[in-house]
Design an enzyme around this catalytic site. Sequence first.
Site, PDB file in Angstrom:
ATOM      1  N   THR A   1      91.716  79.074-111.393  1.00 46.41           N
ATOM      2  CA  THR A   1      91.449  78.620-110.390  1.00 46.41           C
ATOM      3  C   THR A   1      92.690  77.756-109.562  1.00 46.41           C
ATOM      4  O   THR A   1      93.084  77.690-109.982  1.00 46.41           O
ATOM      5  CB  THR A   1      90.757  78.051-109.997  1.00 46.41           C
ATOM      6  N   ASP A   2      92.100  78.430-108.258  1.00 47.02           N
ATOM      7  CA  ASP A   2      93.596  77.925-107.630  1.00 47.02           C
ATOM      8  C   ASP A   2      93.567  76.590-107.507  1.00 47.02           C
ATOM      9  O   ASP A   2      94.502  75.608-106.368  1.00 47.02           O
ATOM     10  CB  ASP A   2      93.505  78.784-105.316  1.00 47.02           C
ATOM     11  N   GLU A   3      92.924  76.270-107.067  1.00 49.99           N
ATOM     12  CA  GLU A   3      92.336  73.961-107.406  1.00 49.99           C
ATOM     13  C   GLU A   3      93.430  72.781-108.226  1.00 49.99           C
ATOM     14  O   GLU A   3      93.819  72.507-108.661  1.00 49.99           O
ATOM     15  CB  GLU A   3      90.860  73.059-107.437  1.00 49.99           C
TER      16      GLU A   3
ATOM     17  N   TYR B   1      87.590  68.637-112.550  1.00 40.90           N
ATOM     18  CA  TYR B   1      87.399  70.074-112.925  1.00 40.90           C
ATOM     19  C   TYR B   1      88.284  70.329-112.582  1.00 40.90           C
ATOM     20  O   TYR B   1      89.113  71.116-113.631  1.00 40.90           O
ATOM     21  CB  TYR B   1      86.289  70.476-111.563  1.00 40.90           C
TER      22      TYR B   1
ATOM     23  N   LYS C   1      90.739  72.228-115.503  1.00 42.48           N
ATOM     24  CA  LYS C   1      91.024  73.885-115.338  1.00 42.48           C
ATOM     25  C   LYS C   1      92.535  74.081-115.799  1.00 42.48           C
ATOM     26  O   LYS C   1      93.124  74.988-116.695  1.00 42.48           O
ATOM     27  CB  LYS C   1      90.913  74.407-114.199  1.00 42.48           C
TER      28      LYS C   1
HETATM   29  P1  NAD Z   1      79.168  79.346-112.785  1.00 43.08           P
HETATM   30  O1  NAD Z   1      79.032  77.954-112.626  1.00 43.08           O
HETATM   31  O2  NAD Z   1      78.292  80.168-112.204  1.00 43.08           O
HETATM   32  O3  NAD Z   1      79.248  80.306-114.247  1.00 43.08           O
HETATM   33  C1  NAD Z   1      79.591  79.907-114.942  1.00 43.08           C
HETATM   34  C2  NAD Z   1      79.024  80.099-116.389  1.00 43.08           C
HETATM   35  O4  NAD Z   1      79.563  79.378-117.537  1.00 43.08           O
HETATM   36  C3  NAD Z   1      77.411  79.814-116.654  1.00 43.08           C
HETATM   37  O5  NAD Z   1      76.939  81.331-116.385  1.00 43.08           O
HETATM   38  C4  NAD Z   1      76.950  78.863-117.382  1.00 43.08           C
HETATM   39  O6  NAD Z   1      75.960  79.508-118.209  1.00 43.08           O
HETATM   40  C5  NAD Z   1      78.630  79.403-118.573  1.00 43.08           C
HETATM   41  N1  NAD Z   1      78.534  78.082-119.052  1.00 43.08           N
HETATM   42  C6  NAD Z   1      79.027  76.814-118.824  1.00 43.08           C
HETATM   43  N2  NAD Z   1      79.272  76.091-119.826  1.00 43.08           N
HETATM   44  C7  NAD Z   1      79.506  77.456-121.084  1.00 43.08           C
HETATM   45  C8  NAD Z   1      79.749  77.498-122.392  1.00 43.08           C
HETATM   46  N3  NAD Z   1      80.009  75.285-122.883  1.00 43.08           N
HETATM   47  N4  NAD Z   1      80.315  77.879-123.554  1.00 43.08           N
HETATM   48  C9  NAD Z   1      79.564  78.800-122.926  1.00 43.08           C
HETATM   49  N5  NAD Z   1      78.760  79.275-121.735  1.00 43.08           N
HETATM   50  C10 NAD Z   1      79.056  78.059-121.212  1.00 43.08           C
HETATM   51  O7  NAD Z   1      80.630  79.626-112.191  1.00 43.08           O
HETATM   52  P2  NAD Z   1      81.357  80.595-111.767  1.00 43.08           P
HETATM   53  O8  NAD Z   1      81.834  80.491-110.368  1.00 43.08           O
HETATM   54  O9  NAD Z   1      80.696  81.528-111.728  1.00 43.08           O
HETATM   55  O10 NAD Z   1      83.717  80.160-111.790  1.00 43.08           O
HETATM   56  C11 NAD Z   1      83.516  81.683-113.526  1.00 43.08           C
HETATM   57  C12 NAD Z   1      84.679  81.454-113.242  1.00 43.08           C
HETATM   58  O11 NAD Z   1      85.455  81.500-112.228  1.00 43.08           O
HETATM   59  C13 NAD Z   1      84.964  79.349-114.163  1.00 43.08           C
HETATM   60  O12 NAD Z   1      86.045  79.716-114.968  1.00 43.08           O
HETATM   61  C14 NAD Z   1      86.190  78.897-112.763  1.00 43.08           C
HETATM   62  O13 NAD Z   1      86.305  77.753-112.591  1.00 43.08           O
HETATM   63  C15 NAD Z   1      86.698  80.606-112.191  1.00 43.08           C
HETATM   64  N6  NAD Z   1      86.765  80.677-110.334  1.00 43.08           N
HETATM   65  C16 NAD Z   1      85.752  80.497-109.440  1.00 43.08           C
HETATM   66  C17 NAD Z   1      85.780  80.257-108.528  1.00 43.08           C
HETATM   67  C18 NAD Z   1      84.336  79.775-107.423  1.00 43.08           C
HETATM   68  O14 NAD Z   1      84.742  80.273-105.897  1.00 43.08           O
HETATM   69  N7  NAD Z   1      83.347  80.584-107.768  1.00 43.08           N
HETATM   70  C19 NAD Z   1      87.203  80.560-107.813  1.00 43.08           C
HETATM   71  C20 NAD Z   1      88.355  80.844-108.483  1.00 43.08           C
HETATM   72  C21 NAD Z   1      88.163  80.299-109.812  1.00 43.08           C
HETATM   73  O1  TDX Z   2      77.257  70.629 -99.741  1.00 41.41           O
HETATM   74  C1  TDX Z   2      78.360  70.901 -99.078  1.00 41.41           C
HETATM   75  N1  TDX Z   2      78.891  70.626 -98.078  1.00 41.41           N
HETATM   76  C2  TDX Z   2      80.566  71.289 -97.648  1.00 41.41           C
HETATM   77  O2  TDX Z   2      80.525  70.472 -97.163  1.00 41.41           O
HETATM   78  C3  TDX Z   2      78.798  71.724-100.262  1.00 41.41           C
HETATM   79  C4  TDX Z   2      78.297  71.803-101.129  1.00 41.41           C
HETATM   80  C5  TDX Z   2      80.717  71.627-100.169  1.00 41.41           C
HETATM   81  N2  TDX Z   2      81.110  71.182 -98.515  1.00 41.41           N
HETATM   82  C6  TDX Z   2      82.029  71.053 -98.493  1.00 41.41           C
HETATM   83  C7  TDX Z   2      83.655  71.154-100.051  1.00 41.41           C
HETATM   84  C8  TDX Z   2      84.871  71.818 -99.899  1.00 41.41           C
HETATM   85  O3  TDX Z   2      85.233  71.677 -99.041  1.00 41.41           O
HETATM   86  O4  TDX Z   2      82.897  72.862 -99.137  1.00 41.41           O
HETATM   87  C9  TDX Z   2      83.256  73.183 -99.498  1.00 41.41           C
HETATM   88  C10 TDX Z   2      83.684  74.719-100.160  1.00 41.41           C
HETATM   89  O5  TDX Z   2      83.014  73.669-100.974  1.00 41.41           O
HETATM   90  P1  TDX Z   2      82.322  74.110-102.971  1.00 41.41           P
HETATM   91  O6  TDX Z   2      81.335  75.365-102.470  1.00 41.41           O
HETATM   92  O7  TDX Z   2      82.191  72.937-103.720  1.00 41.41           O
HETATM   93  O8  TDX Z   2      83.766  74.652-103.534  1.00 41.41           O
HETATM   94  P2  TDX Z   2      85.506  74.376-103.580  1.00 41.41           P
HETATM   95  O9  TDX Z   2      84.755  72.264-104.150  1.00 41.41           O
HETATM   96  O10 TDX Z   2      86.206  74.144-102.696  1.00 41.41           O
HETATM   97  O11 TDX Z   2      85.513  75.281-104.804  1.00 41.41           O
HETATM   98  C11 TDX Z   2      84.979  76.009-105.813  1.00 41.41           C
HETATM   99  O12 TDX Z   2      86.352  76.838-105.299  1.00 41.41           O
HETATM  100  C12 TDX Z   2      87.818  76.384-106.534  1.00 41.41           C
HETATM  101  C13 TDX Z   2      84.593  76.641-107.033  1.00 41.41           C
HETATM  102  O13 TDX Z   2      83.904  75.377-107.219  1.00 41.41           O
HETATM  103  C14 TDX Z   2      85.598  76.661-107.695  1.00 41.41           C
HETATM  104  O14 TDX Z   2      84.669  76.595-109.253  1.00 41.41           O
HETATM  105  C15 TDX Z   2      86.752  77.457-107.336  1.00 41.41           C
HETATM  106  O15 TDX Z   2      87.506  77.524-108.397  1.00 41.41           O
END
Ligand code: NAD
Ligand code: TDX
Length: 337
Positions: free
Chosen positions: A123-125, A151, A155
């Site tokens: 992730t970019d985080e 988190y 990562k």
């Molecule tokens: P999500 O939380 O929707 O899904 C995570 C999945 O992993 C779930 O199905 C959960 O059951 C499974 N999981 C959790 N712990 C586990 C374990 N110990 N063993 C096996 N499975 C397990 O997450 P997402 O948003 O789909 O993110 C997927 C990946 O992409 C993550 O690695 C996250 O860090 C990365 N990512 C997410 C975003 C975003 O905006 N959502 C952006 C950049 C990177």
């Molecule tokens: O209720 C809310 N109110 C609010 O203001 C929530 C849930 C979030 N926020 C803000 C926090 C962040 O600035 O919105 C922004 C986005 O929040 P999230 O959806 O929780 O995402 P973020 O924290 O940016 O992280 C996401 O992007 C990077 C994903 O959850 C991560 O898994 C990924 O790595």
Amino acid sequence: MLITGGAGFIGSNFIFYIHRKHPDYNLLCLDKLTYAGNLATLDSMINNKKFKFIRADIANRTAVYEIFKTEKPDVIVNFAAESHVDRSIENPAVFLETNVMGTQVLLDACRKYGIQRYHQVSTDEVYGDLPLDRPDLFFTEKTPLHTSSPYSASKASADLLCNAYQRTYGLPITISRCSNNYGPYQFPEKLIPLMIANALADQPLPVYGEGLNVRDWLYVEDHCAAIDLILERGKEGEVYNIGGHNEMRNIDIVKLICKALGKPESLITYVADRKGHDMRYAIDPAFIHQELGWLPVTKFEDGIQRTIQWYLDNRNWWETIINGEYQKYYERMYGNR
Ligand code: NAD
Ligand code: TDX
């Protein structure tokens, strides 16, 4: 291809994308089915001969080794993670267990049984955040890791382990670091689906702080396409940043959702800020564009409309989630905020 975390948001979209693009691939999804994993998401794949699902924890060495021994994957794409920043602030331990130790188990399995490619979805985080008054700054692959939340620290640790296993053991590893994704099947604890669900129920829309934090939004399918390209043509040992130069302030996203759903902005409620809240994320995607020719295809205006329509058309999917364990989480997180 072994896809871990495939019952979650991005992993499930990746399974659909890869099956459409490469119908000949045999896909194996390994997922623990935590609160964030939902087997119903994979309904359309479950009876497909090219698809298999195994419920397992990536941090369970015995289970993972057994799967590698019997299934012999050629490629593994690791999406499995605890992914919600707010939950990591509440309880960091499970983030270290899954995101760090789980990654290590997968890497050890690759060493023991062999692999053609291991891809780590990061992730970019991991780069921390950028100041709002320097719009000229972007995260490149050379930006130092500088994490803010448990988190992002977990990562980044996993990324460092991947680098170490690539260099020390010569494992064929690639890493991608993507910006915020949006699209169908995102768990309603994340900003966009949470605001859609609350707005539809005429509930308050909890914006952290002043809502001025900036995120760089990418439609989930564009992320999937980038990973597919990296698997096909990416260089071992390389990191690829993925993002589409689509920076938006949180408050503007929430207002846009109100407008699209015909709901009043008076639903917006400013609540206590997230601890350690990152100000701005912004990816420079020049490297993946130059090296692999990747460019996002979905414009935000189209992607967000498609996403909102998906949540309108699939109420059953997210209402089931909202009515379950999630309610307790919501009360803890937002009750006295
Ligand atoms: P999500 O939380 O929707 O899904 C995570 C999945 O992993 C779930 O199905 C959960 O059951 C499974 N999981 C959790 N712990 C586990 C374990 N110990 N063993 C096996 N499975 C397990 O997450 P997402 O948003 O789909 O993110 C997927 C990946 O992409 C993550 O690695 C996250 O860090 C990365 N990512 C997410 C975003 C975003 O905006 N959502 C952006 C950049 C990177
Ligand atoms: O209720 C809310 N109110 C609010 O203001 C929530 C849930 C979030 N926020 C803000 C926090 C962040 O600035 O919105 C922004 C986005 O929040 P999230 O959806 O929780 O995402 P973020 O924290 O940016 O992280 C996401 O992007 C990077 C994903 O959850 C991560 O898994 C990924 O790595």
